[in-house]
Design an enzyme around this catalytic site. Structure first.
Site, short mmCIF file in Angstrom:
data_model
loop_
_atom_site.label_atom_id
_atom_site.label_comp_id
_atom_site.label_asym_id
_atom_site.label_seq_id
_atom_site.Cartn_x
_atom_site.Cartn_y
_atom_site.Cartn_z
N GLY A 91 -5.40 -5.15 2.61
CA GLY A 91 -5.95 -4.23 3.56
C GLY A 91 -5.87 -2.69 3.23
N ASP A 95 3.03 3.23 10.09
CA ASP A 95 3.76 2.43 11.30
C ASP A 95 4.87 1.69 10.68
OD1 ASP A 95 1.03 0.43 10.33
OD2 ASP A 95 2.93 -0.25 10.58
N HIS A 98 3.39 7.09 2.22
CA HIS A 98 2.79 8.11 3.03
C HIS A 98 3.65 8.58 3.94
CE1 HIS A 98 -1.47 7.46 1.05
NE2 HIS A 98 -0.64 7.78 0.04
N SER A 143 -8.35 0.27 0.98
CA SER A 143 -9.58 0.54 0.15
C SER A 143 -9.23 1.03 -1.47
CB SER A 143 -10.37 1.62 0.80
OG SER A 143 -9.71 2.64 0.93
N GLN A 199 1.13 2.25 2.52
CA GLN A 199 0.42 3.58 2.70
C GLN A 199 0.47 3.79 4.25
OE1 GLN A 199 -3.12 4.10 -0.12
NE2 GLN A 199 -2.97 1.93 0.34
N ASN A 200 1.05 2.85 4.98
CA ASN A 200 0.86 2.86 6.63
C ASN A 200 2.19 3.68 6.89
OD1 ASN A 200 -1.28 1.66 6.22
ND2 ASN A 200 -0.34 -0.43 6.85
P1 OAD Z 1 -8.77 2.58 4.47
O1 OAD Z 1 -9.22 2.83 5.91
O2 OAD Z 1 -9.19 3.36 3.34
O3 OAD Z 1 -9.05 0.89 4.01
C1 OAD Z 1 -8.67 -0.16 4.82
C2 OAD Z 1 -8.93 -1.42 4.25
O4 OAD Z 1 -8.73 -2.48 5.20
C3 OAD Z 1 -10.44 -1.54 3.76
O5 OAD Z 1 -10.58 -2.07 2.43
C4 OAD Z 1 -11.04 -2.32 4.96
O6 OAD Z 1 -12.05 -3.45 4.35
C5 OAD Z 1 -9.67 -3.41 5.16
N1 OAD Z 1 -9.54 -3.98 6.52
C6 OAD Z 1 -10.05 -3.78 7.60
N2 OAD Z 1 -9.74 -4.55 8.64
C7 OAD Z 1 -8.85 -5.32 7.88
C8 OAD Z 1 -8.04 -6.44 8.41
N3 OAD Z 1 -8.07 -7.18 9.77
N4 OAD Z 1 -7.23 -7.24 7.54
C9 OAD Z 1 -7.36 -6.97 6.19
N5 OAD Z 1 -8.12 -5.78 5.72
C10 OAD Z 1 -8.72 -5.25 6.80
O7 OAD Z 1 -7.12 2.50 4.55
P2 OAD Z 1 -6.09 2.66 3.42
O8 OAD Z 1 -6.48 1.92 1.95
O9 OAD Z 1 -4.74 2.28 3.95
O10 OAD Z 1 -3.83 8.66 3.51
O11 OAD Z 1 -6.35 4.39 2.97
C11 OAD Z 1 -5.33 4.86 2.27
C12 OAD Z 1 -4.94 6.09 2.74
O12 OAD Z 1 -6.15 6.92 2.98
C13 OAD Z 1 -4.35 6.34 4.15
O13 OAD Z 1 -2.79 6.25 3.85
C14 OAD Z 1 -4.52 7.82 4.44
C15 OAD Z 1 -5.84 7.68 3.96
O14 OAD Z 1 -6.47 9.04 4.07
C16 OAD Z 1 -2.80 9.61 4.05
O15 OAD Z 1 -2.63 9.67 5.16
C17 OAD Z 1 -2.34 10.47 2.94
#
Ligand code: OAD
Length: 241
Positions: free
Chosen positions: A182, A89, A104, A184, A86-87
């Site tokens: 990584g 980068d 994304h 949510s 979903q990243n």
């Molecule tokens: P989130 O910010 O929703 O979730 C990040 C996840 O990474 C959480 O479960 C954290 O606990 C975990 N986390 C934090 N630090 C970490 C680490 N060092 N190692 C491993 N895990 C860690 O981000 P996404 O799930 O990627 O959508 O969010 C999904 C989408 O929501 C994104 O792509 C974006 C956002 O709105 C769009 O841009 C369309």
């Protein structure tokens, strides 16, 4: 061992210095998501959106792959690894991973603001121009095909993601292991992947605060990506090499 699918979110890149979304309390680097990551934000203020993505572009240029990206690249030299992220980068590519799907979009591409992938809000024209860019997109950078403004090739809220379901169905039957890291798992349709690969026998999920309610049947590994992905890669290599 056949195919391994690795589904990742912002947590994979957190230790490379790219903040996650949920940790930012609904803001994205101080901006309201609705102002910089929606089609209506684009219509309201293209300059603000381009300023925001210029900051993301320059920020990501300074970041390097962390131990998790490097371990995934190492794994992909032993097994057929498909990364679905979903990243936006490109740290997985920089680490050496060959097959990465950016659900994304990606920060180093731009596209026509009337690109067919977004279904223009009020236009009957559908353009197919998208290209890699080595610098942030500015106002006045126009589509060479239809002269409309270019925009970052990222998926905004309310836009379709490139789920490539035909390709997903093709691989799901050959997958021997699925690793979530990584994310949510709150943003759909990407989060559906956890269910889509639910029948895979060997499935892991790495996160310091895992969303247990969507992880039944998973081996959940509490910890950060840079700590735990290399450990899991070592286990899989020892087990299947
Ligand atoms: P989130 O910010 O929703 O979730 C990040 C996840 O990474 C959480 O479960 C954290 O606990 C975990 N986390 C934090 N630090 C970490 C680490 N060092 N190692 C491993 N895990 C860690 O981000 P996404 O799930 O990627 O959508 O969010 C999904 C989408 O929501 C994104 O792509 C974006 C956002 O709105 C769009 O841009 C369309």
């Amino acid at each position: 061992m056949g195919k391994i699918v690795i589904f990742s979110g912002a947590g994979l890149s957190a230790e490379s210095g790219i903040p996650t979304f949920r940790d930012a309390g609904g803001l994205w680097e101080g901006y309201r998501i609705e102002d910089v990551a929606t089609p209506f934000g684009w219509i309201r203020n293209k300059q603000l959106v381009l300023d925001f993505y210029e900051e993301r572009f320059l920020q990501m240029q300074k970041c390097k792959p962390n131990a998790a990206h490097l371990a995934i690249a190492d794994l992909s030299s032993y097994f057929d690894v498909i990364c679905i992220t979903q990243n936006i980068d490109t740290l997985l590519e920089q680490a050496g991973v060959k097959e990465v799907w950016h659900l994304h979009g990606r920060i180093d591409y731009h596209k026509c603001e009337w690109h067919y992938s977004i279904g223009p809000i009020d236009a009957d024209w559908q353009c197919d121009y998208r290209a890699a860019t080595r610098s942030p997109t500015q106002i006045g950078d126009l589509c060479p095909k239809c002269n409309r403004q270019l925009r970052p090739d990222v998926v905004w809220f309310g836009e379709a993601v490139d789920m490539r379901t035909d390709r997903l169905y093709e691989i799901v039957s050959q997958v021997d292991a699925f690793i979530g890291v990584g994310t949510s798992a709150t943003v759909y349709p990407a989060a559906n992947l956890l269910r889509f690969f639910g029948d895979v026998k060997e499935k892991y999920f790495i996160d310091p605060n895992p969303a247990y309610d969507v992880l039944n049947g998973f081996t959940v590994i509490e910890g950060t990506a840079a700590q735990k992905v290399p450990e899991l890669v070592a286990v899989l290599k020892a087990k299947y090499q």
